[in-house]
Each structure stands twice: as structure tokens, then as C-alpha cells.
Design an enzyme around this catalytic site. Sequence first.
Site, short mmCIF file in Angstrom:
data_model
loop_
_atom_site.label_atom_id
_atom_site.label_comp_id
_atom_site.label_asym_id
_atom_site.label_seq_id
_atom_site.Cartn_x
_atom_site.Cartn_y
_atom_site.Cartn_z
N ARG A 1 0.88 -1.08 0.14
CA ARG A 1 -0.06 -0.12 -0.19
C ARG A 1 0.91 1.10 0.03
NH1 ARG A 1 -2.11 -3.43 4.18
NH2 ARG A 1 -4.21 -4.36 3.37
N LYS B 1 -2.69 -2.50 7.76
CA LYS B 1 -3.97 -1.83 8.36
C LYS B 1 -4.26 -2.48 9.69
CE LYS B 1 -6.74 -0.35 4.37
NZ LYS B 1 -8.02 -0.62 3.56
N HIS C 1 -2.30 2.22 -5.97
CA HIS C 1 -3.17 0.98 -5.59
C HIS C 1 -3.25 -0.03 -6.58
CE1 HIS C 1 -4.74 -0.44 -1.88
NE2 HIS C 1 -5.79 -0.99 -2.50
N ARG D 1 -0.61 -2.15 -6.69
CA ARG D 1 -0.86 -3.34 -5.83
C ARG D 1 -1.93 -4.38 -6.44
NH1 ARG D 1 -1.21 -4.64 -0.33
NH2 ARG D 1 -3.37 -5.07 0.59
N HIS E 1 -4.30 -9.20 3.99
CA HIS E 1 -5.77 -9.08 3.97
C HIS E 1 -6.30 -10.05 5.24
CE1 HIS E 1 -6.68 -8.04 -0.46
NE2 HIS E 1 -6.30 -7.10 0.21
N TYR F 1 -9.90 -10.89 -6.50
CA TYR F 1 -8.69 -11.14 -7.59
C TYR F 1 -9.04 -12.32 -8.60
CZ TYR F 1 -6.64 -7.37 -5.41
OH TYR F 1 -6.18 -6.07 -4.89
#
Length: 307
Positions: free
Chosen positions: A150, A181, A249, A252, A275, A284
Amino acid sequence: MDEDVALVEQYLEHVRTGKRLAQRTVELYALDLQKLQENARAAGVALTRVQTAHVRRWVAQMHGAGRSGRGIALILSGWRGFYAWLGLQDKVPSNPVQDVRAPRSPRPLPKALGVDDAMQLADHEDAGADPLLEARDVAIVELLYGCGLRVGELVGLDAVASKSARGWVDLEAGEAHVLGKGSKRRAVPVGTQAAQALRHWLALRPQLAGDAPALFVGRTGRRLSSQSVWLRLRQRSLGAGLATPVHPHMLRHSFASHVLQSSGDLRAVQELLGHANIATTQVYTRLDFQHLAKAYDAAHPRAHRKR
């Protein structure tokens, strides 16, 4: 309504210091709560007097104005957190946003580059650029695309590992350690091309950085901001001749899509991206299927009707 303004300021201070949310997240919360104050002011009610009926009406207005369901859901999430906090402060008897949901909208597929376009961007050389900035920008592209970082993780990297560092790159181990995150740390492999670009940048970096800890700095020696990376990447993608301006992004997404296409290992991609939920990564697989469907339509003799 000075009391409303004071409550919002207190809440933003709470999420900034108490919950230790990222500055960008706090800024987005502030924008959402500004919208809430505007709506309440127009309705002639104080924030502590807002009812569920008010919130439903505002949602309908936003939807009618063309705001997406996802955008409305993000705003409602910000409002919901604010009223949950007010409840803890005994300012409201109940949360008027609790049972309000945004209109459903189809989830868009992430925008990813094709492999050829990604290679064109990664291999691009700007002969007329400052050699220092060119070395830095090449390393940035290689890390974003080669590691799936990120942009916030990228700009948080320091040149040397330390207790205070949010992230760093260990070239000997071939790993990038980042703070993602939810303040979750993860390590991702750094490929040969990215490591080579980083070594070249690190050899030149002291000319700009001095004693600054940041891995990526600007002309003034200060840590690059996310916005600066966005602008540099946009300029670089246009200079490389790509039809679509590229943002961090997108690289990414490209990283995730290309790794999944090659390996088929969804769990590995989940871990590489950091994630928490594999459902987030599963988008994806739709992108991968879209890629296969296009190949089928272009190549299979039964893909098109005879005229």
C-alpha cells in the site's frame, strides 16, 4: 450550534489519540462529520437530536444525487462510530444510524495493469530526469509492483530497521517489513529487480536525505507523502506511454492479479497483501476469470456466432 462543533472536535481527538487512527482516516472522518453537521443544520436539529428517520432521508438524498452505495456505506460507518461514542458519553439514548444501511451497488473490479503494461512501466527510464529522483522513482515502482505494498506502507519505510521504525527493507534477507492496516506487521519478499533498484537508490539517497530516517525522501530531504507518490507515479506512467494514468493501488492490484494468475494460490496472495479476510482477496479471482474470458473470446472459434 457550537455544541455540535465541540462534540465533533472531541470525537476526532478521540479517534486520533485514543484509537490512534491514521491521519488520512481522521481527515476522512472529519469530512463525513462535516456532511452530518450540514444535514442536521438544514433540518434544524442538533446532532444529539438526530433520529433514524433523518438519517434515512439523508441517505435517500445522497443516493438520488448519484453517490454510490459504497460511498454512502463509508459515510454511514463514520456517522455510526460517532453516535456510538456519543452513547458512551451519555449524550444520546440510542444510535440513530445503527439500523440504517446503504443502497446496494455492484462491487467494481479492481483496476489492474496487464503484464505487458506493468513491464513497460517498470522498465521505463526517463533520460532527462534528475538521476537522484530517477533512481528513487524506479525503486518506488519496483516496490509497489514487486511487493504489492500500500502507498501508506511504502512511505512509512525507513532506511534502517529500528524500534521506532514503522517499516524497513532487509536486503540481505530479501524482505520488506511493513506496518499495515490495523497496525499489523507483515513481511513480504523483495524480488531481484526491486532489490537491485533499492541498492542503487540507497547509494545515492544520502545526497538528499542527510540524517533523515525515511527510505524515500523528496528534494528537501523530508519523507515523501502519499500524495507525492501518487503524482510522481502518474507522471511516470504517462511518460512511459501507458494509455491510463497509474496510481499506487493499481500496482498493488496488478501485483495480486499477476501472482494469482501465475500461482493460483489465493491464500498466499492473501498473506502477501495483508488481508485479514480472504473474501477481500477473492475479488482477484473475478479479475483472473475476466482475463481468461477475454482470451477465450479472442481466440476460441466457438466464442463468436457466425454471421
